[in-house]
Design a protein around this motif. Sequence first.
Motif, PDB file in Angstrom:
ATOM      1  N   ASP A 146       0.719   5.895   0.622  1.00 10.06           N
ATOM      2  CA  ASP A 146       0.371   7.003   1.524  1.00 10.06           C
ATOM      3  C   ASP A 146       1.147   7.956   0.600  1.00 10.06           C
ATOM      4  N   SER A 151       0.796  -1.228  -0.059  1.00  8.91           N
ATOM      5  CA  SER A 151       0.013  -0.045  -0.150  1.00  8.91           C
ATOM      6  C   SER A 151       0.795   1.156  -0.003  1.00  8.91           C
ATOM      7  N   LYS A 190       2.323  11.095   2.652  1.00  9.81           N
ATOM      8  CA  LYS A 190       3.515  10.925   3.776  1.00  9.81           C
ATOM      9  C   LYS A 190       4.770  10.335   2.939  1.00  9.81           C
TER      10      LYS A 190
END
Length: 124
Positions: free
Chosen positions: A72, A70, A75
């Motif tokens: 982000d 995954s 971030k």
Amino acid sequence: QVQLVETGGGLVQAGDSLRLSCVGSGRAFDSYILAWFYQPPGKEREFVAAIRWSGRTYYRPSVEGRFTISRDNAKNTVYLQMNNLKPDDTGIYYCAADRGGVVEHADPNEYTSWGQGTQVTVSS
């Protein structure tokens, strides 16, 4: 160029879980394909998982259903959640990135940025 740093490796027993993280700096991840490779002892570096900017994911057959990649983008981080670990998962795990020109997602030669690696050891 983007700098990559992996964390989260360790020594665990078969059946345990680990979550690897890779944080990038220097450039945003938004347009990058991100991947995890691992190098078993005495062997060549092998593909584990990849995720494109669209969210499409790819896995080697031996980890599909156990590992989840995954990302982000806010971030600048890509993760590898590893569940039900097996001794054959042992190796140095590397984070890799490319700006978007990757066609063969499982080919390490397609990636231009690499982390230093984090050791994962799974005992039986």
